[in-house]
Write a protein that holds these residues in place. Structure first.
Motif, mmCIF file in Angstrom:
data_model
loop_
_atom_site.group_PDB
_atom_site.id
_atom_site.type_symbol
_atom_site.label_atom_id
_atom_site.label_comp_id
_atom_site.label_asym_id
_atom_site.label_seq_id
_atom_site.Cartn_x
_atom_site.Cartn_y
_atom_site.Cartn_z
ATOM 1 N N VAL A 8 34.862 16.144 65.896
ATOM 2 C CA VAL A 8 35.674 17.294 66.274
ATOM 3 C C VAL A 8 37.138 16.960 66.051
ATOM 4 O O VAL A 8 37.639 15.934 66.504
ATOM 5 C CB VAL A 8 35.437 17.684 67.749
ATOM 6 C CG1 VAL A 8 36.375 18.793 68.175
ATOM 7 C CG2 VAL A 8 33.986 18.089 67.947
ATOM 8 N N ARG A 9 37.798 17.854 65.353
ATOM 9 C CA ARG A 9 39.225 17.677 65.072
ATOM 10 C C ARG A 9 39.975 18.809 65.760
ATOM 11 O O ARG A 9 39.713 19.984 65.498
ATOM 12 C CB ARG A 9 39.440 17.745 63.568
ATOM 13 C CG ARG A 9 40.826 17.468 63.113
ATOM 14 C CD ARG A 9 40.816 17.389 61.600
ATOM 15 N NE ARG A 9 42.154 17.261 61.086
ATOM 16 C CZ ARG A 9 42.447 17.292 59.810
ATOM 17 N NH1 ARG A 9 41.504 17.444 58.911
ATOM 18 N NH2 ARG A 9 43.682 17.161 59.406
ATOM 19 N N PHE A 29 35.659 22.186 56.788
ATOM 20 C CA PHE A 29 35.204 22.341 58.161
ATOM 21 C C PHE A 29 33.905 23.119 58.278
ATOM 22 O O PHE A 29 33.657 24.057 57.524
ATOM 23 C CB PHE A 29 36.286 23.028 59.008
ATOM 24 C CG PHE A 29 37.568 22.245 59.084
ATOM 25 C CD1 PHE A 29 37.595 21.007 59.686
ATOM 26 C CD2 PHE A 29 38.732 22.750 58.541
ATOM 27 C CE1 PHE A 29 38.774 20.278 59.756
ATOM 28 C CE2 PHE A 29 39.917 22.033 58.602
ATOM 29 C CZ PHE A 29 39.934 20.795 59.213
ATOM 30 N N ASP A 30 33.100 22.744 59.286
ATOM 31 C CA ASP A 30 31.866 23.451 59.609
ATOM 32 C C ASP A 30 32.120 24.620 60.550
ATOM 33 O O ASP A 30 31.351 25.568 60.595
ATOM 34 C CB ASP A 30 30.867 22.506 60.289
ATOM 35 C CG ASP A 30 30.443 21.377 59.376
ATOM 36 O OD1 ASP A 30 29.974 21.667 58.262
ATOM 37 O OD2 ASP A 30 30.576 20.212 59.786
ATOM 38 N N TRP A 31 33.195 24.529 61.334
ATOM 39 C CA TRP A 31 33.504 25.535 62.338
ATOM 40 C C TRP A 31 35.005 25.590 62.522
ATOM 41 O O TRP A 31 35.664 24.550 62.608
ATOM 42 C CB TRP A 31 32.821 25.160 63.656
ATOM 43 C CG TRP A 31 33.013 26.117 64.779
ATOM 44 C CD1 TRP A 31 32.449 27.350 64.909
ATOM 45 C CD2 TRP A 31 33.816 25.923 65.950
ATOM 46 N NE1 TRP A 31 32.847 27.926 66.090
ATOM 47 C CE2 TRP A 31 33.685 27.082 66.742
ATOM 48 C CE3 TRP A 31 34.632 24.895 66.401
ATOM 49 C CZ2 TRP A 31 34.336 27.233 67.953
ATOM 50 C CZ3 TRP A 31 35.279 25.043 67.613
ATOM 51 C CH2 TRP A 31 35.119 26.198 68.385
ATOM 52 N N VAL A 32 35.557 26.803 62.556
ATOM 53 C CA VAL A 32 36.985 26.987 62.805
ATOM 54 C C VAL A 32 37.144 28.073 63.857
ATOM 55 O O VAL A 32 36.574 29.160 63.733
ATOM 56 C CB VAL A 32 37.752 27.389 61.529
ATOM 57 C CG1 VAL A 32 39.217 27.659 61.847
ATOM 58 C CG2 VAL A 32 37.633 26.331 60.443
ATOM 59 N N LEU A 33 37.924 27.770 64.893
ATOM 60 C CA LEU A 33 38.275 28.735 65.930
ATOM 61 C C LEU A 33 39.725 29.140 65.707
ATOM 62 O O LEU A 33 40.612 28.280 65.715
ATOM 63 C CB LEU A 33 38.113 28.121 67.323
ATOM 64 C CG LEU A 33 38.710 28.920 68.491
ATOM 65 C CD1 LEU A 33 38.011 30.259 68.657
ATOM 66 C CD2 LEU A 33 38.646 28.102 69.773
ATOM 67 N N ASP A 51 39.509 30.479 56.264
ATOM 68 C CA ASP A 51 38.502 30.804 55.256
ATOM 69 C C ASP A 51 38.532 29.776 54.124
ATOM 70 O O ASP A 51 37.492 29.300 53.676
ATOM 71 C CB ASP A 51 38.763 32.209 54.709
ATOM 72 C CG ASP A 51 37.853 32.571 53.563
ATOM 73 O OD1 ASP A 51 36.624 32.514 53.727
ATOM 74 O OD2 ASP A 51 38.377 32.913 52.484
ATOM 75 N N TYR A 52 39.704 29.410 53.697
ATOM 76 C CA TYR A 52 39.871 28.415 52.635
ATOM 77 C C TYR A 52 39.296 27.061 53.056
ATOM 78 O O TYR A 52 38.662 26.366 52.259
ATOM 79 C CB TYR A 52 41.365 28.282 52.312
ATOM 80 C CG TYR A 52 41.713 27.197 51.338
ATOM 81 C CD1 TYR A 52 41.538 27.382 49.967
ATOM 82 C CD2 TYR A 52 42.245 25.986 51.779
ATOM 83 C CE1 TYR A 52 41.872 26.394 49.065
ATOM 84 C CE2 TYR A 52 42.582 24.994 50.883
ATOM 85 C CZ TYR A 52 42.393 25.197 49.527
ATOM 86 O OH TYR A 52 42.719 24.208 48.639
ATOM 87 N N ALA A 53 39.495 26.701 54.317
ATOM 88 C CA ALA A 53 39.088 25.382 54.804
ATOM 89 C C ALA A 53 37.633 25.325 55.271
ATOM 90 O O ALA A 53 37.109 24.249 55.516
ATOM 91 C CB ALA A 53 40.002 24.957 55.950
ATOM 92 N N PRO A 56 30.874 26.640 53.004
ATOM 93 C CA PRO A 56 29.816 27.657 52.970
ATOM 94 C C PRO A 56 28.794 27.333 54.068
ATOM 95 O O PRO A 56 28.458 26.178 54.291
ATOM 96 C CB PRO A 56 29.208 27.488 51.578
ATOM 97 C CG PRO A 56 30.319 26.915 50.755
ATOM 98 C CD PRO A 56 31.064 26.005 51.705
ATOM 99 N N GLY A 57 28.359 28.359 54.762
ATOM 100 C CA GLY A 57 27.444 28.168 55.887
ATOM 101 C C GLY A 57 28.179 27.896 57.188
ATOM 102 O O GLY A 57 27.570 27.865 58.249
ATOM 103 N N GLY A 58 29.495 27.687 57.105
ATOM 104 C CA GLY A 58 30.289 27.389 58.290
ATOM 105 C C GLY A 58 30.545 28.623 59.139
ATOM 106 O O GLY A 58 30.363 29.759 58.709
ATOM 107 N N ILE A 59 30.993 28.385 60.360
ATOM 108 C CA ILE A 59 31.226 29.446 61.340
ATOM 109 C C ILE A 59 32.727 29.625 61.537
ATOM 110 O O ILE A 59 33.461 28.666 61.745
ATOM 111 C CB ILE A 59 30.584 29.093 62.700
ATOM 112 C CG1 ILE A 59 29.092 28.781 62.549
ATOM 113 C CG2 ILE A 59 30.840 30.200 63.721
ATOM 114 C CD1 ILE A 59 28.240 29.924 62.121
ATOM 115 N N LEU A 60 33.150 30.879 61.494
ATOM 116 C CA LEU A 60 34.539 31.250 61.765
ATOM 117 C C LEU A 60 34.544 32.101 63.021
ATOM 118 O O LEU A 60 33.829 33.101 63.111
ATOM 119 C CB LEU A 60 35.117 32.036 60.585
ATOM 120 C CG LEU A 60 36.529 32.595 60.739
ATOM 121 C CD1 LEU A 60 37.527 31.475 61.017
ATOM 122 C CD2 LEU A 60 36.923 33.359 59.483
ATOM 123 N N CYS A 61 35.313 31.687 64.010
ATOM 124 C CA CYS A 61 35.434 32.430 65.264
ATOM 125 C C CYS A 61 36.879 32.874 65.428
ATOM 126 O O CYS A 61 37.794 32.054 65.359
ATOM 127 C CB CYS A 61 35.013 31.558 66.444
ATOM 128 S SG CYS A 61 35.217 32.407 68.037
#
Length: 116
Positions: A8-9, A29-33, A51-53, A56-61
């Motif tokens: 986690v970063r 990243f796999d997940w971005v909040l 979105d850039y970071a 594919p398959g990652g979660i954007l919150c």
């Protein structure tokens, strides 16, 4: 977050500094909040950077979609306009997981392919 330890970063500070000066590589990243400024222009910029970071398959919150929804706050001062604009521009590249006070999207594995 504790079970994931070093995976986690977190970053506290200006998102522009994180996304432009530290410059995560594309699809990092796999997940971005996105939970920072509430001004629509800032939220939109953060979503585009996220979105850039995002892999594919990652979660954007995106947080605070309904912030000040019924309180008369100008649309430019709320995240909703930015989240809606991002969705209109990138909806083919994401699937909706949840759309409420927080908006959760999964980036499709074929994100970025041209759809006609």
């Amino acid at each position: 977050i504790a079970p994931f330890g070093k995976k986690v970063r977190t970053f506290m500070g200006e998102s522009d500094v994180f996304f432009t000066l530290q410059g995560p590589s594309p699809a990092t990243f796999d997940w971005v909040l996105v939970d920072a400024s509430h001004r629509a222009e800032n939220v939109l910029r953060d979503l585009v950077h996220a979105d850039y970071a995002l892999k594919p398959g990652g979660i954007l919150c995106a947080d605070d979609y309904l912030w000040w929804e019924n309180e008369g706050k100008h649309l430019a001062e709320r995240p909703k306009a930015a989240i809606d604009a991002f969705w209109l521009a990138r909806q083919w590249d994401y699937e909706i997981l949840s759309w409420d006070y927080q908006v959760w999207l999964r980036k499709r594995d074929d994100a970025g392919s041209i759809r006609r």
